[in-house]
Design a protein around this motif. Sequence first.
Motif, mmCIF file in Angstrom:
data_model
loop_
_atom_site.group_PDB
_atom_site.id
_atom_site.type_symbol
_atom_site.label_atom_id
_atom_site.label_comp_id
_atom_site.label_asym_id
_atom_site.label_seq_id
_atom_site.Cartn_x
_atom_site.Cartn_y
_atom_site.Cartn_z
ATOM 1 N N LEU A 50 0.818 -1.206 0.000
ATOM 2 C CA LEU A 50 0.000 0.000 0.000
ATOM 3 C C LEU A 50 0.851 1.255 0.000
ATOM 4 O O LEU A 50 0.609 2.213 -0.730
ATOM 5 C CB LEU A 50 -0.856 0.018 1.266
ATOM 6 N N VAL B 266 4.005 1.571 -0.900
ATOM 7 C CA VAL B 266 4.720 1.744 -2.172
ATOM 8 C C VAL B 266 3.780 2.350 -3.209
ATOM 9 O O VAL B 266 4.135 3.287 -3.925
ATOM 10 C CB VAL B 266 5.278 0.391 -2.668
ATOM 11 N N ALA B 267 2.552 1.823 -3.251
ATOM 12 C CA ALA B 267 1.602 2.328 -4.235
ATOM 13 C C ALA B 267 1.291 3.804 -4.009
ATOM 14 O O ALA B 267 1.298 4.610 -4.948
ATOM 15 C CB ALA B 267 0.312 1.505 -4.191
ATOM 16 N N SER B 268 1.065 4.170 -2.734
ATOM 17 C CA SER B 268 0.749 5.586 -2.508
ATOM 18 C C SER B 268 1.976 6.464 -2.698
ATOM 19 O O SER B 268 1.868 7.588 -3.198
ATOM 20 C CB SER B 268 0.132 5.821 -1.128
ATOM 21 N N LEU C 76 4.200 5.917 -4.865
ATOM 22 C CA LEU C 76 4.329 6.068 -6.301
ATOM 23 C C LEU C 76 3.413 7.177 -6.807
ATOM 24 O O LEU C 76 3.826 8.047 -7.581
ATOM 25 C CB LEU C 76 3.968 4.749 -6.981
ATOM 26 N N LEU C 77 2.165 7.128 -6.347
ATOM 27 C CA LEU C 77 1.219 8.168 -6.763
ATOM 28 C C LEU C 77 1.774 9.544 -6.402
ATOM 29 O O LEU C 77 1.763 10.477 -7.213
ATOM 30 C CB LEU C 77 -0.133 7.942 -6.080
ATOM 31 N N SER D 248 4.931 10.304 -5.836
ATOM 32 C CA SER D 248 6.156 10.680 -6.547
ATOM 33 C C SER D 248 5.858 11.064 -7.991
ATOM 34 O O SER D 248 6.525 11.939 -8.551
ATOM 35 C CB SER D 248 7.195 9.559 -6.470
ATOM 36 N N VAL D 249 4.853 10.426 -8.607
ATOM 37 C CA VAL D 249 4.466 10.840 -9.953
ATOM 38 C C VAL D 249 4.083 12.319 -9.935
ATOM 39 O O VAL D 249 4.572 13.128 -10.730
ATOM 40 C CB VAL D 249 3.272 9.999 -10.475
ATOM 41 N N ASP E 220 7.130 14.597 -9.013
ATOM 42 C CA ASP E 220 8.066 14.659 -10.130
ATOM 43 C C ASP E 220 7.533 15.593 -11.216
ATOM 44 O O ASP E 220 8.248 16.456 -11.738
ATOM 45 C CB ASP E 220 8.269 13.243 -10.684
ATOM 46 N N LEU E 221 6.253 15.436 -11.524
ATOM 47 C CA LEU E 221 5.649 16.275 -12.565
ATOM 48 C C LEU E 221 5.669 17.744 -12.152
ATOM 49 O O LEU E 221 6.016 18.622 -12.938
ATOM 50 C CB LEU E 221 4.202 15.848 -12.826
ATOM 51 N N THR F 114 9.258 19.146 -12.195
ATOM 52 C CA THR F 114 9.756 19.326 -13.562
ATOM 53 C C THR F 114 9.015 20.449 -14.276
ATOM 54 O O THR F 114 9.610 21.262 -14.988
ATOM 55 C CB THR F 114 9.600 18.015 -14.365
ATOM 56 N N ALA G 113 5.557 17.893 -18.638
ATOM 57 C CA ALA G 113 5.305 17.700 -17.211
ATOM 58 C C ALA G 113 4.194 18.626 -16.725
ATOM 59 O O ALA G 113 3.283 18.203 -15.997
ATOM 60 C CB ALA G 113 6.580 17.942 -16.416
ATOM 61 N N GLY H 96 1.039 17.365 -17.815
ATOM 62 C CA GLY H 96 0.706 16.208 -16.989
ATOM 63 C C GLY H 96 0.087 16.620 -15.669
ATOM 64 O O GLY H 96 -0.878 15.996 -15.202
ATOM 65 N N MET I 192 -3.518 15.549 -14.537
ATOM 66 C CA MET I 192 -3.712 14.760 -13.323
ATOM 67 C C MET I 192 -4.640 15.453 -12.345
ATOM 68 O O MET I 192 -5.464 14.799 -11.708
ATOM 69 C CB MET I 192 -2.373 14.485 -12.652
ATOM 70 N N LEU J 186 -5.422 5.757 -8.003
ATOM 71 C CA LEU J 186 -4.289 5.222 -8.760
ATOM 72 C C LEU J 186 -4.743 4.744 -10.133
ATOM 73 O O LEU J 186 -4.058 4.918 -11.133
ATOM 74 C CB LEU J 186 -3.672 4.050 -8.004
ATOM 75 N N VAL K 169 0.569 9.942 -18.497
ATOM 76 C CA VAL K 169 1.348 10.421 -17.352
ATOM 77 C C VAL K 169 2.266 9.310 -16.850
ATOM 78 O O VAL K 169 3.450 9.536 -16.572
ATOM 79 C CB VAL K 169 0.408 10.914 -16.232
ATOM 80 N N PHE L 86 5.204 9.140 -19.235
ATOM 81 C CA PHE L 86 6.164 10.196 -18.919
ATOM 82 C C PHE L 86 7.027 9.773 -17.736
ATOM 83 O O PHE L 86 8.255 9.869 -17.757
ATOM 84 C CB PHE L 86 5.385 11.475 -18.581
ATOM 85 N N PHE L 87 6.388 9.253 -16.713
ATOM 86 C CA PHE L 87 7.052 8.850 -15.484
ATOM 87 C C PHE L 87 8.039 7.705 -15.751
ATOM 88 O O PHE L 87 9.163 7.705 -15.258
ATOM 89 C CB PHE L 87 5.973 8.427 -14.488
#
Lengths: 287, 314, 312
Positions: free
Chosen positions: B37, B39-41, B43-44, B46-47, B50-51, B54, B284, B287, B291, C133, C140, C143-144
Motif C-alpha cells: 500500500l 509503495v503504491a501511494s 508512487l502516486l 512521486s508521480v 516529479d511532474l 519538472t 510535465a 501532466g 492529473m 491510482l 502520465v 512520462f514517469f
Amino acid sequence: MQPNLRPITRETTDVSSAPGDSNADLHRHQESVPLPHGNRADVRKLSFWYGKTQALKEVNLPVVDRKVTALIGPSGCGKSTLLRCFNRMHDLYPGNRYDGEIRLYPEDENLVAIDPGLVRLRIGMVFQKPNPFPKSIYANVAAGLEVRGIKKRSVLDERVERALRHAALWDEVKDRLNGSAYGLSGGQQQRLCIARALAPEPEMILFDEPTSALDPLATAKIEDLVQQLAGEVTILIVTHNMQQASRISDFTAFMLMGEMVEYGNTDQVFTAPEDPRTDQYITGRFG
Amino acid sequence: MEADATRVVASGVRFQRLVAANRRTDIMMASIGILVLMVASALLASVLVDLILTGWPRLINPDFYTNFPSRKPEQAGIISAMVGTALVMLVTAVVSVPLAVAAGIYLEEYAPKNWLSDIIDINVSNLAGVPSIIYGLLALGLFVYGFGLGETILTAGLVLALLILPVIIVATREAIRSIPRDLREAAYGLGADKWQTVSHYVLPAARPGILTGTIVGLARAIGEAAPVITIGALTFIAFLPPPPVQSTPPFVNFDWLTSPFTVMPIQLFNWVSRPQAEFHINAAATGVVLMVMTLAMNGLAIYIRYQLRKHQRS
Amino acid sequence: MSEISSAESELIGGATRQFLRRRAFWNRFAAYWLLAAALVSVLVTVGIVYVLVTESLPFFNQVSLVDFLTDTQWTPMFENARYGVMTLVSATLTVAGIALAVAIPAGLALAIYLSEYARPAVRESVKPLLELLEGVPTVVYGFFALLFVTPLLQTFIPGLAGFNMLAPGLVMGIMILPYTASVSEDAMRAVPMGLREAGYALGYSRFRVATRVVIPAALSGITAAFILGMSRAVGETMVVAIAAGQNPNFTFNPTEGAATITAYIVQMAMGDLPHGSLAYQSVFAAGFVLFLITLTFNLIGFFLRRRFREAY
C-alpha cells in the motif's frame, strides 16, 4: 366435521366439487346466505406456485365489500402470498404461476387473468415496512394520481389534502408538505403510505402486516384508521397478530400450509371455531 | 501423576509456541500488505511531485494556459488542448450517457432470461476489456474513412463515448440493482406500469450511482490518448475551433464538430516524444494539469459514493 | 376536453382510457428503445470485428499467414518490407510479463491484507486510494516511466537502454495493481464466512485460513483477476509507446527497447499513412492479433468470474 361458514356471498355457483371436500362445503353453505353487502371479490380454487413450490392449494375466499377481512395463520402459511395475488405482485418476478380464479365484482372479471397493470390501478396496497418514496410528503401522496395521468395542480392539491385527512395525518404534516417523507416517524410514514394508497380512491386496499414494524402506539393509530376506512373501501389485511385481527376485522380467514382452513365472522372464528386446528392456533398452541 | 503433569506443561508450551508462530506470520502478512500500500501511494505521490517539480517553470507562467503550442518551448501553451478536451468531452458525454444508461436499464430491468440477453451481457463485459487502441482502429476504419467524418472533434468524441460505454453501463446496472425491492413494489402497487416505475422512481433513486459512474468514465476519457492518436488527430493546432455559441441567431453553431483539434494527453505525448528537454518541461506541466483534472473528477466520484453510502446506512 | 367522448373519459382505476392508451404506448416504446440502446453495444463489437477483418484481409492476400506468424522481422517501411508479427508479440508479452511479475504478488498480498487483515475503516479508505491510482492517465505513467524510472534504473543497471521494456513493464505493473487487487479482493470477500470459521475452528491462524481456505475457495475469481490484468497489460498503449521505444525488435530481453503491437499502431498512426496501402493494412492486421489475444483473455476471465459468482 361441519365447517360452519358464515353465509355471505350472493355467489351460489360453485357446487361442482366432490362431497366431503371442505371447499365444496364452503360454497354449499353460502347458498343459504342473506347478503350483508355483497362481495367485492371471490377467490375460487386458487393455486399458486413459486417456481416448483406450491404455496397456495385451491384456496377459496370471499371478500365482502366495504368490510375488513383478516387473513391469519402461522408464518409460511401462504397468507401474504394470497394477499399479493390480489394485485399481482407475483408477476414482477419470473417463474411464478397462478391457477384458478379471483373474481372481481361488479365486472365479474378473473383478476389473475387480466392485465396486472389494470388490476393494480384498481387495488391499492400498504406494505409490511413503511416504504415511502425518497420524495416530499406531497409528492408521495400525489404519486398514485400522477401515475394515472392527473397533473392539474388544483385537483392534486385537493385530493392530497383529502387523502391525508383520511389517513389522519393532515394535522401533523400540513405545514411541511414539501419536507422529505423520511423526516417522519415510522408510524407517520406508514400512515403516509396509507394516504398514498387512498389518494387514487381504489376499490380495495391490501394491507400486508402493516403494523409489524411499528410500536404499540403507532399500531393503535393504524388500527383505528383501518376500522374507520372500512365503511368506504374494501380491506383485506394480513396480520400475524390475532388480537389485531379480532379487534379490527369483520371477517377472518385462517390459513395453514397453503390451505384455507376456516372462514367466518370474526367473532365466531375467535369464540367458536369449527376446525380444531383453528382452535389450537388461536389458543396459542402453535404458530 | 508427575509424567502427566509434564506432558500437559509440554503441550502447553508447544501450544504457546504455535500461537506465537501464528502471530508472527500474521504480523508479517499484515506488514507486507501495508508495504504494498505504502509503495503504491508513494508512487502516486512521486508521480505528482516529479511532474510538479519538472513542470514548475511553466505551471506558474500564465502564458502557458493562454498560448497555443509553439516551436519555441518557452512560448508553447495548452489553450488549444484544453478547449479541444472540453469540446470532445461534451460530445462524449452527450452520446455516451443516454446510450449507456438506457442499455443499463434494459439489462437490469427488462432483459428476459434468453440467449440475446446473455450475448449482450457477455458483450458488455468483453467491451470493457477491449484495449482502447482497438477502439481507435474502429474509429479510423469506420468513422474517419467509412463514414467520412474525418479527423474531427465529432470522431474523437464518438470513439471516446463508445470506449466509456461499458463503464457507465456497469455503473448504471449496479446503481439500479442496489435500489431496494420495496421501492419498486411501492410504485407497482400504486398502479404504475414498468416504464413509469423505472423513469419516475427507479431512475431518480439510482441517479447518484449513475452520476458516479459517468464521472469516472469521463475522467478516463479525458486521459485517453491512444484512440485519439489512432484516428490521426493533428498535434500541432494553433487555432481554436469555432465557438459552439454565437451572438446572432440561431445562437448555437455546430461547425466546431467538424473542426480539427488536439487534446491534453496528445499534447503531452507530443511534447514528451521530442528529444529536447525543454519540451519535457511543457509535458510535465501538461501532466500536472491533466492529473489534477482526473484526480479531481475521481475524487468527486468517490465523495458522491461516500455520501450515498452514508445516506443509505442511516 | 369537450372532444373526448364519454367512453374516452370513462375511468378505469382512476385513469381515463385515453391516458391508459398513451401510457401503454410509451411503455412499449420505451422497452424497444432501451433494447435498441443495449444492442448498440453489440454493434460496437460487430463494428470492431468488421473493421479489423475487412481492413486486414487484403493484407493477408499479399503476406502469407505463415510468414506473418513465423518471420522474426517487422520492417513495414523498408524497401523489402517484412511482416513477422511475432516481433511485436515478443515485446508485448515481455512487457506484460514484467507487469504481471509485479502485479500478481503485490496484488495478491494487498488483496489478502484488505480482505483478511485490514479493519473495515482501513479498507474503506484504501479502496478510494486504489481508485485514484487507477484514474491516473496512462500518458502520465508513460512520462514517469521514461523520464523518472528509466534514469533511476540506469544507476543500478549500467547497460540499460534509454528506451527499454523494464521500466514501462514495472510502471505498468503498478498501474494494473489496483485493478487486480480489487478484483481479487472482491473474490476473496465473497467467500462465505462459514468456510473461514471452519478453518478457525480447526485452530488455523489467519495466514493459514487465507492460504488454505480463502484462496482455494476464491481461486477462480483470483485467476480471473490476473487474466483480466494480463489482458490490460497486453492492450496498454501509451506507457510502452513513450518508454519502450518504437523500434520493432524480436527479443525477450527487458533491458532493450522494442515496439509492442500497440506502440506500432501508434507509431504508424502518427505518420501520414496512405489509406489502403499495405502499411496501413498492416496496422489493422496487428490490431487484429491484439484483439484476438485480449478477447481470449477477456472471455476466460468472464467465465471464470461468472462461475465464481455462481458458486457463492
